[in-house]
Write a protein that holds these residues in place. Structure first.
Motif, PDB file in Angstrom:
ATOM      1  N   ALA A  41      44.924  28.776  54.082  1.00 31.21           N
ATOM      2  CA  ALA A  41      45.418  29.526  55.250  1.00 31.21           C
ATOM      3  C   ALA A  41      46.854  29.960  54.989  1.00 31.21           C
ATOM      4  N   ALA A  42      47.357  30.844  55.835  1.00 28.71           N
ATOM      5  CA  ALA A  42      48.753  31.278  55.733  1.00 28.71           C
ATOM      6  C   ALA A  42      49.679  30.076  55.886  1.00 28.71           C
ATOM      7  N   VAL A  43      50.845  30.156  55.283  1.00 27.92           N
ATOM      8  CA  VAL A  43      51.819  29.066  55.276  1.00 27.92           C
ATOM      9  C   VAL A  43      53.127  29.576  55.856  1.00 27.92           C
ATOM     10  N   GLU A  44      53.769  28.750  56.666  1.00 26.48           N
ATOM     11  CA  GLU A  44      55.084  29.074  57.218  1.00 26.48           C
ATOM     12  C   GLU A  44      56.092  28.042  56.705  1.00 26.48           C
ATOM     13  N   VAL A  45      57.282  28.518  56.352  1.00 27.09           N
ATOM     14  CA  VAL A  45      58.357  27.645  55.874  1.00 27.09           C
ATOM     15  C   VAL A  45      59.555  27.845  56.799  1.00 27.09           C
ATOM     16  N   GLU A  46      60.068  26.745  57.342  1.00 30.22           N
ATOM     17  CA  GLU A  46      61.259  26.787  58.188  1.00 30.22           C
ATOM     18  C   GLU A  46      62.388  26.050  57.477  1.00 30.22           C
ATOM     19  N   LEU A  47      63.527  26.713  57.323  1.00 28.46           N
ATOM     20  CA  LEU A  47      64.707  26.111  56.714  1.00 28.46           C
ATOM     21  C   LEU A  47      65.560  25.495  57.810  1.00 28.46           C
ATOM     22  N   LEU A  48      65.819  24.194  57.685  1.00 24.65           N
ATOM     23  CA  LEU A  48      66.683  23.466  58.613  1.00 24.65           C
ATOM     24  C   LEU A  48      67.947  23.045  57.875  1.00 24.65           C
ATOM     25  N   LEU A  49      69.084  23.172  58.545  1.00 21.99           N
ATOM     26  CA  LEU A  49      70.373  22.814  57.965  1.00 21.99           C
ATOM     27  C   LEU A  49      71.106  21.857  58.885  1.00 21.99           C
ATOM     28  N   ALA A  50      71.956  21.015  58.299  1.00 21.48           N
ATOM     29  CA  ALA A  50      72.749  20.074  59.093  1.00 21.48           C
ATOM     30  C   ALA A  50      74.095  19.842  58.411  1.00 21.48           C
ATOM     31  N   PRO A  51      75.125  19.574  59.212  1.00 16.23           N
ATOM     32  CA  PRO A  51      76.446  19.271  58.644  1.00 16.23           C
ATOM     33  C   PRO A  51      76.578  17.780  58.323  1.00 16.23           C
ATOM     34  N   VAL A  52      77.553  17.484  57.478  1.00 18.02           N
ATOM     35  CA  VAL A  52      77.929  16.095  57.256  1.00 18.02           C
ATOM     36  C   VAL A  52      79.071  15.800  58.229  1.00 18.02           C
ATOM     37  N   LEU A  53      78.944  14.680  58.953  1.00 17.52           N
ATOM     38  CA  LEU A  53      79.974  14.279  59.910  1.00 17.52           C
ATOM     39  C   LEU A  53      81.059  13.482  59.203  1.00 17.52           C
TER      40      LEU A  53
END
Length: 145
Positions: free
Chosen positions: A61-73
């Motif tokens: 089936a079709a594939v979705e990719v989500e890029l998540l980012l986070a900072p370092v505290l």
């Protein structure tokens, strides 16, 4: 080659999902899984442009990719994850590249008092509905700040 004070580029491509060979910094092969947190050498909110590259050879089936980012505290922990971009690949397979500007990353307001900018150096890619065999997703810098 002279050293400069410019922003270092991300390695040729930093893998977020998929198989990597052993290298100078990793003495063994490794397969990064969907949702696995990766610490980047480059702070993305200091990069003027970078890209998410995703590909697979074919899937049910079709594939979705989500890029998540986070900072370092300041205390060294990971801040709040934010969604940076989502791309879709057809079931037949293929490759897609999404360009992003590091200057446009919106850090969660609750994290701002606890970090020193630039700070976005954690990334992960979520693949849905499942990760097909041969899937690869990675980040690459295209233009230094």
């Amino acid at each position: 080659m002279a050293l400069t004070n410019g922003n270092p580029l991300i390695d040729a491509e930093t893998t977020l999902v998929g198989w990597t060979n052993r290298s100078a910094i990793r003495n063994s092969e490794h397969t990064f899984l969907s949702g696995e947190e990766v610490l980047l050498n480059t702070k993305l909110d200091a990069a003027s442009r970078f890209s998410l590259v995703a590909s697979h050879p074919g899937a049910p089936a079709a594939v979705e990719v989500e890029l998540l980012l986070a900072p370092v505290l300041r205390d060294g922990t990971t801040g709040s994850w934010i969604s940076a971009v989502r791309v879709a690949l057809p079931a037949e397979g293929g490759r897609v590249e999404a360009f992003l500007s590091g200057h446009d990353i919106q850090i969660t307001p609750a994290d701002l008092p606890n970090l020193d900018l630039p700070a976005v150096c954690f990334a992960k890619a979520l693949v849905t509905p499942t990760t097909p065999a041969g899937m690869h997703a990675g980040l690459t810098a295209t233009i230094a700040a």
